[in-house]
Design a protein around this motif. Structure first.
Motif, PDB file in Angstrom:
ATOM      1  N   GLN A 247      39.885  52.159  39.811  1.00  0.00           N
ATOM      2  CA  GLN A 247      41.122  51.582  40.361  1.00  0.00           C
ATOM      3  C   GLN A 247      42.344  52.371  39.871  1.00  0.00           C
ATOM      4  O   GLN A 247      43.233  52.741  40.641  1.00  0.00           O
TER       5      GLN A 247
ATOM      6  N   LYS B 175      41.293  42.957  36.960  1.00  0.00           N
ATOM      7  CA  LYS B 175      41.948  44.173  37.472  1.00  0.00           C
ATOM      8  C   LYS B 175      43.450  43.954  37.579  1.00  0.00           C
ATOM      9  O   LYS B 175      44.215  44.911  37.589  1.00  0.00           O
TER      10      LYS B 175
ATOM     11  N   CYS C 128      30.327  43.806  39.140  1.00  0.00           N
ATOM     12  CA  CYS C 128      31.504  43.437  39.957  1.00  0.00           C
ATOM     13  C   CYS C 128      31.146  42.540  41.129  1.00  0.00           C
ATOM     14  O   CYS C 128      31.975  41.754  41.585  1.00  0.00           O
TER      15      CYS C 128
END
Ligand code: HC1
Ligand code: SF4
Length: 574
Positions: free
Chosen positions: A331, A369, A508
């Protein structure tokens, strides 16, 4: 097998089956609020009470085992009246803000009330009585998780999942009894002052809107609507296999193309793939592993792409920080490249000199995140993080018929190409398997090794290991509790050269921002879809990604070079 009768229908089930599951087997619906598959049934909501012939009081179906010859009724007048009264009392303590509640449409209490047309007929309990510590009734201190105790129905699922049953963090527990019973943090501290790792598992099981991901989607929608900025979105590997569930598609349906089309309809200018950066992560992390092996220092290497795990290390075991890979997560790599790499410069002189930046959004299966994007050293590279659930809300809000969209969307270039190795990042063991594929190539032993490492696959909680000739023995921890157990003694220091940890069980694909599915097999179905994408990918090793090769050739030089370190690596703090 045992046989029983429910509402006059004969049902055959295995011994040890609960009455709730027996009813389900007979396709008889029994309402529940506090029940969640895989977690202990505490029967606090009392919605699933059923009558059993010969037993004077109604019994909770979630916690009562079916017995041979049972005669069960689920829908007597008395039971229906009790459920109605139960719901009315819950409503007396619940705000009436469904219209702007973040879980509107996904709230189990709302659904029950709506299905049954139960009334909100009692005067509201005054606010002060909802929580003994009113100032914490609404806690927005965490960058990832918001709490609103005024919506809590005291089901206990958050405490269960945060505690020994799953995550073993014990950040949330229950205080007081009776009317004042409520889920609290240690010393009633705001979440940001606790050891919460932002995994979001509590938001996944919360049946109402008391625990949610910190919402970013409103702001994203408004920014897109205004179209003042060049907007970029990246999509995580686990999102594309789970978002289908939000729109009634079969669990395990891969919706990459539909998702890309929906993101374009929402107004994103560029739709990129987090998987591109996952391949890049492998180039950097694989090289880092081989350098550490050569130097014999800071081994084993711990993967660092899971922010829940990084949070846990920083909060609980700062002595392990040198073992964490300094490679940024995909990310954050993607955000850094989108903001400061060749792509950004190609957008025009203002972008090239840094006066203007593209607006970067990521779609992730993960609540942590959100706080990763705010970490010192990487903050600002990703402007907003949406969970899979939030993106589904945006899509619904704009009336986009997701299920009917064509599966033909294509990622934009150059930050959209990826290999099968990147796709498997979304499943527990995938990062390690991807790293093994490329490390074996770097070591020149690739042709002697299999491409697929079954021993590292599987979504169950626990530790998996494999010995890779030419590299060493590696381990994979599926779930933070498994990692904690592994770290209890010191054997891991000698036993392994590299360890992958994903804080959520299954990786995830079981992340706290994924759809709230109550299918007990959901993780397996998502994993099957992920491995299916890899199996059919034209390229399955990260070093084969031609856009990644071009990036090294044009900008970064070699993996772990000075330029690569500047853009693609980070640091950690105790
Ligand atoms: Fe993950 Fe990752 S795999 S961390 O699980 O390394 O969230 O899906 O996007 O960053 O690629 C999450 C998933 C994700 C990153 C990648
Ligand atoms: Fe516990 Fe995870 Fe929820 Fe934090 S986010 S309270 S660690 S379950």
């Amino acid at each position: 097998m045992i046989t029983l009768s429910i509402n006059g229908r004969h049902v055959e089930v295995d011994e040890g089956t609960s009455l709730l599951d027996a009813a389900k087997a007979a396709r008889i619906h029994v309402p529940t609020l506090c029940f969640y598959p895989g977690l202990p049934a505490h029967a606090v909501c009392r919605m699933c009470l059923v009558e059993i012939e010969g037993i004077p009081n109604p019994q909770p179906a979630c916690r009562t085992l079916a017995k041979d010859g049972d005669v069960v009724t689920t829908d007597t007048e008395a039971l229906t009246a009790f459920r109605k009264a139960d719901a009315e009392w819950l409503l007396a303590r619940h705000p009436n803000d469904c219209m702007r509640c973040e879980v509107n449409g996904a709230c189990r209490l709302q659904r029950l009330v709506s299905e049954n047309q139960w009334e909100d007929r009692w005067p509201k309990v005054p606010d002060g009585a909802v929580s003994a510590s009113q100032e914490l009734a609404s806690d927005h201190t965490s960058p990832s998780i918001w709490r609103d105790l005024s919506k809590c129905i005291e089901c206990g699922l958050c405490a269960e999942v945060c505690g020994e049953s799953v995550q073993n963090q014990n950040v949330i527990g229950f205080a007081d009894r009776g009317f004042d019973r409520r889920p609290v943090t240690v010393f009633d501290a705001p979440l940001s002052d606790t050891n919460c790792i932002s995994c979001g598992q509590c938001t996944l099981v919360c049946p109402v809107g008391a625990l949610i991901e910190a919402p970013h989607w409103h702001e994203v929608l408004h920014t897109l609507d205004a179209r003042r900025r060049v907007s970029v979105v990246q999509v995580a590997p686990a999102t594309r296999v789970a978002i289908s569930e939000e729109f009634g598609l079969k669990p395990g349906t891969v919706s990459t193309g539909r998702l890309i089309n929906a993101l374009r309809m929402l107004g994103f200018d560029y739709v990129f793939d987090t998987n591109f950066a996952a391949d890049l992560t492998i180039m950097e992390e694989g090289t880092e592993l081989l350098s550490r092996l050569e130097a014999g220092t800071e081994l084993p290497l711990f993967t660092s792409c899971c922010p829940g795990w990084v949070n846990w290390v920083e909060l609980n075991r700062p002595d392990l920080l040198p073992h964490l890979s300094t490679t940024k997560s995909p990310q954050q790599m993607h955000g850094a490249i989108a903001k400061r790499g060749r792509f950004a410069r190609s957008l025009g002189p203002d972008f090239a000199d840094g006066t203007v930046e593209p607006y970067v959004v990521s779609v992730m299966p993960c609540t942590a995140k959100k706080d990763e994007a705010k970490r010192p050293g990487v903050s600002g590279d990703v402007d907003h993080v949406l969970t899979t659930r939030e993106l589904a809300r945006m899509i619904r809000s704009r009336g986009i018929p997701f299920g009917a969209l064509a599966e033909d969307g294509q990622f934009d270039s150059p930050l959209g190409e990826s290999t099968g190795a990147a796709q498997i990042f979304g499943a527990s063991g995938g990062v390690m398997e991807a790293m093994v594929r490329t490390a074996a190539h770097f070591k020149g032993v690739e042709d002697d090794l299999p491409l697929e490492w079954e021993a590292l696959r599987g979504v169950r909680e626990g530790v998996k290991t494999a010995t890779i000739p030419g590299v060493g023995t590696v381990a994979v921890c599926s779930g933070i509790a498994a990692a904690q157990r592994m770290l209890e003694d010191e054997d891991w220091r000698e036993d392994y050269v590299a360890i992958e940890v994903m804080a959520c069980v299954g990786g995830c694909l079981g992340g706290g921002g994924e759809p709230k599915s109550m299918d007990p097999l959901i993780l397996q179905k998502r994993a099957k879809a992920i491995y299916g994408v890899d199996a059919t990918a034209p390229r399955r090793r990260s070093y084969e990604n031609t856009d990644v090769q071009a990036l090294y050739a044009s900008e970064l030089g070699a993996p772990n070079s000075r330029a690569a370190h500047q853009l693609l690596h980070t640091h950690y703090a105790a």
